[in-house]
Design an enzyme around this catalytic site. Structure first.
Site, PDB file in Angstrom:
ATOM      1  N   GLY A 472      -9.366  22.976  13.447  1.00 36.73           N
ATOM      2  CA  GLY A 472      -8.338  24.009  13.432  1.00 36.73           C
ATOM      3  C   GLY A 472      -8.214  24.683  12.086  1.00 36.73           C
ATOM      4  CB  THR A 473      -9.500  23.694   8.793  1.00 36.56           C
ATOM      5  OG1 THR A 473     -10.841  23.381   9.181  1.00 36.56           O
ATOM      6  CG2 THR A 473      -8.670  22.420   8.825  1.00 36.56           C
ATOM      7  CB  THR A 600      -8.799  30.299   7.558  1.00 36.79           C
ATOM      8  OG1 THR A 600      -9.851  30.405   6.587  1.00 36.79           O
ATOM      9  CG2 THR A 600      -9.196  31.070   8.806  1.00 36.79           C
ATOM     10  N   GLY A 667     -10.463  22.624  -1.801  1.00 39.84           N
ATOM     11  CA  GLY A 667      -9.864  22.219  -0.529  1.00 39.84           C
ATOM     12  C   GLY A 667      -8.383  22.496  -0.490  1.00 39.84           C
ATOM     13  N   GLY A 669      -6.493  21.880   2.746  1.00 42.43           N
ATOM     14  CA  GLY A 669      -5.958  21.375   4.003  1.00 42.43           C
ATOM     15  C   GLY A 669      -4.716  20.528   3.874  1.00 42.43           C
ATOM     16  CD  GLU A 670      -5.536  15.812   3.564  1.00 35.87           C
ATOM     17  OE1 GLU A 670      -5.121  14.710   3.942  1.00 35.87           O
ATOM     18  OE2 GLU A 670      -6.669  15.988   3.077  1.00 35.87           O
TER      19      GLU A 670
END
Length: 712
Positions: A472-473, A600, A667, A669-670
């Site tokens: 989904g990233t 994104t 990165g 994502g988190e």
């Protein structure tokens, strides 16, 4: 200002915002998820879970169920295929829950005790609900709290160093002018992916083929091969489209059940978990009890930093929620100590959940820093700037790049922080008290070995093969842009193949390592292809293919502290007559290396920030002490932020070059979730003058705190 670090070329690929390449398929339904792909003669399995929290299975009354319409089999500990769950996989020994139906023991409520397989999912569910299982129940313990005398120090492992430190904390606390000594708690939280966990297994010409929803098809294929004592090449796992994961989609009971059933029945079998089953079987974020002691000189210089974090784990498998690791990166002091402790209970095993450790740890640390700033009479941002470390506070290693202060500077400018009156409880909008708060964020920038293949086709297009997982990233789109940039061609000429264990080894989608790891491999292979094309001679019908492996390049990296950083800002409104807390604004500014796809990337960051809001105000799984099970194992009782709860959320980044790094990607994502709960809690204090050290900040807790405040 929005910036995108990294290279750029005439293609305008990497660094330019691009819609997802599979976006049209997803919105039209053409993209099939693991639970939707049709197979001939497909059977359906339904898991039966224990209703006791500890004991053993004494009987499984399968005969009446086998006589029900459409039922094909009932698997349980008395008849299931044998597996070997005593192996060491990619991330160590597996959670024993994957050793499905191998014994009669029940270690927690929701443990799988049987699988009913039928012609349709409706028949399987009806039969599963009719299955009678007998138990011999034993006393259980699910009570998590600080101060338990059975808490222990976990063993050090590649995943976590339990304790770290330097200096004499006690001596520095005694010398300090200002001390904060506070305890913080966070509740059990769950991933709640939009797509449930689903897997279909079948034998195809002597080879096991599994269509699954996971975070690494090569990882899951390897685990299944070891579990069933199969040759690795005889297992193929495909996972093309994934509807969310957040740490929960590795090897779990449903894949194992599907493989067992297809082996017994010799036909394809699909097992899909219900939402309630996911609360028991796929892991969750452990509750934490944390104590933070920090001390500073009169000028705000830290003398002592002490953080101890307690989490729970199951009686059958150890998991450590690494809440104390964040302080090893963000803040230095003359004496620095961080410790993890664990208590074993009769509960399912926790697992990684978006920003594991850093998310709950940042709530405690960044709340304590705000309290210290108040005591010191310093602005919270000024206190952090005064204690900015030059190197890793514990490791002593240099940072690859560290631009957290640039994040605070840009965020403060946009948020209007300079106009903030630091005194609490003064701003009001009708019945609402208003406040603002801030917090720092950090998350590691790791990398894992990956392989890739790039082919220059005779028709002028390029095929890229890498076993990435797009959970989904937007990974499929990011790799398309990376390949186009490296090949110096238009992204429309790239055909991307991902999510298939036959594509070779690649890093899993986890730990904010995916884009960095896969992008490195794709760049190397693409550069090789471009070099060969430059030699001329034309492209043969089979194309020109180059392959890469990043193992040696990763080994050559210098020892450094590699992290993304950020600054979170929140504005809240608190109604002290009802206890309602409303977040009006969230702003996050991040330093995350090269941004491959701003569209994104911003989506990932705002998604993480929204989850942080949900963590601060809503999310809390409640376990019944009497039964050992959840009382709110669904999205009606487990509250997550809805559209009405989400305010204006802005995410952006500052320029963050990484000198000497061959990729420059970190990165995103988190890191978006890290620090948000603390920023909101600090804003609630600024609005009301009351500190909240227990999440979520529910209306009843706001009312109780207001009632306990003198003069309230």
């Amino acid at each position: 200002m929005t910036t995108t670090t990294g290279t750029s070329s005439a293609t305008g690929a990497a660094g330019a915002g691009r819609a997802r390449v599979e976006g049209r398929d997803k919105v039209t339904g053409a993209a099939r998820y693991a639970g939707e792909i049709p197979f001939a003669r497909l059977a359906h399995g339904w898991l039966v879970l224990s209703t006791i929290a500890r004991g053993r299975v004494t009987a499984v009354a399968d005969e009446p169920v086998l006589a029900m319409p459409g039922v094909l089999a009932v698997l349980h500990h008395g008849n299931a295929p044998r597996v070997d769950a005593d192996y060491v996989g990619m991330l160590g020994r597996p959670n024993p829950v994957v050793g499905l139906f191998q014994h009669d023991r029940v270690p927690f409520s929701g443990w799988p005790v049987a699988l009913v397989v039928a012609e349709t999912s409706e028949q399987a569910r009806e039969a599963a609900e009719a299955l009678v299982v007998g138990y011999e129940e034993e006393p259980h313990d699910v009570a998590f709290r600080a101060g338990r005398d059975d808490a222990y120090r976990p063993e050090d492992s590649p995943m976590v160093q339990a304790d770290a430190g330097k200096g004499d904390v006690g001596a520095q606390l005694d010398k300090a002018a200002f001390v904060v000594d506070a305890r913080y708690t966070t509740p059990e939280e769950h991933h709640c992916t939009m797509e449930p966990h689903a897997a279909t297994a079948r034998w195809d010409d002597g080879r096991l083929d599994v269509v699954d929803s996971n975070q690494g098809s090569g990882w899951v294929a390897g685990e299944i091969a070891q579990l069933f004592s199969l040759d690795r090449d005889s297992v193929r796992v495909r996972s093309e489209h994934i509807g969310g994961a957040f740490g929960s989609k590795g090897l779990s009971a449903h894949q194992v059940a599907a493989v067992m059933a297809t082996t017994v029945l010799d036909r394809p079998v699909r097992v899909v978990m219900t939402r309630r089953q996911m609360f028991s079987l796929v892991g969750y974020r452990s509750p934490t009890a944390q104590r933070v002691r920090i001390a500073a000189d009169a000028d705000g210089r830290l003398r002592a930093f002490d953080h101890e974090a307690l989490n729970l784990t199951s009686t059958v498998h150890e998991f450590v929620e690494t809440s104390a690791v964040l302080g090893r990166v963000l803040y230095d002091a003359e004496a620095h100590r961080t410790r993890h402790r664990v208590v074993r209970l009769d509960v399912p095993t926790p697992t990684w959940m978006r920003a594991p450790g850093e998310a709950p740890g940042s709530f405690a640390i960044e709340s304590a820093l705000d309290e210290l700033a108040e005591k010191c009479g310093l602005d919270p941002i000024a206190l952090r700037a005064r204690n900015e470390p030059a190197a890793g506070p514990v490791s002593g290693l240099p940072f690859s790049s560290r631009n957290v202060l640039a994040c605070f500077e840009e965020g403060a400018r946009r948020f209007g922080w300079a106009d903030r009156d630091p005194r609490p409880g003064l701003r009001r909008d009708g019945r609402w008290l208003l406040g603002t708060g801030t917090a720092a964020a950090s998350y590691p920038s790791g990398v894992g070995r990956s392989t890739a293949a790039v082919t220059a086709e005779a028709d002028g297009t390029f095929t890229v093969r890498i076993n990435a997982s797009d959970i989904g990233t937007g990974a499929r789109t990011a790799m398309t842009l990376v390949a186009a940039e490296a090949l110096r061609v238009n992204p429309e000429l790239i055909r991307m193949r991902i999510g298939d264990s036959d594509l070779g080894h690649a890093m899993i989608a986890g730990g904010s390592t995916g884009t960095r790891s896969w992008g490195w491999a794709v760049r190397l292979a693409a550069a090789d292809v471009r070099e060969r094309l430059a030699l001329g001679g034309g492209i043969p019908p089979e194309g020109i293919t180059a392959r890469s492996d990043t193992a040696d390049a990763i080994d050559a990296l210098p020892q450094q502290e590699r992290h993304s950083f950020g600054a979170q800002f929140a504005e809240v409104a608190v109604d002290v007559t009802t206890g309602e807390v409303r977040v009006r604004r969230l702003l996050g500014i991040f330093a995350a290396g090269a941004i491959v796809n701003p569209l994104t990337a911003r989506s990932q960051l705002t998604g993480g920030m929204t989850w942080g809001l949900s963590m601060a105000l809503h999310e809390e799984a409640v376990r019944d002490a009497a039964t050992g099970g959840h009382v709110n194992a669904d999205l009606a009782g487990y509250h997550v932020a809805s559209h009405a709860d989400v305010p204006l959320v802005e995410a952006d980044w500052v320029d963050d070059p990484v000198p000497g790094d061959p990729v420059g990607i970190k990165g995103v994502g988190e890191i978006g979730i890290v620090g948000v709960a603390a920023a909101i809690a600090n804003a609630v204090w600024h609005a009301t003058g009351v500190r909240h050290r227990e999440l979520p900040i529910r209306p009843d807790r706001v009312l109780r705190a207001a009632g306990d405040t003198p003069g309230a």
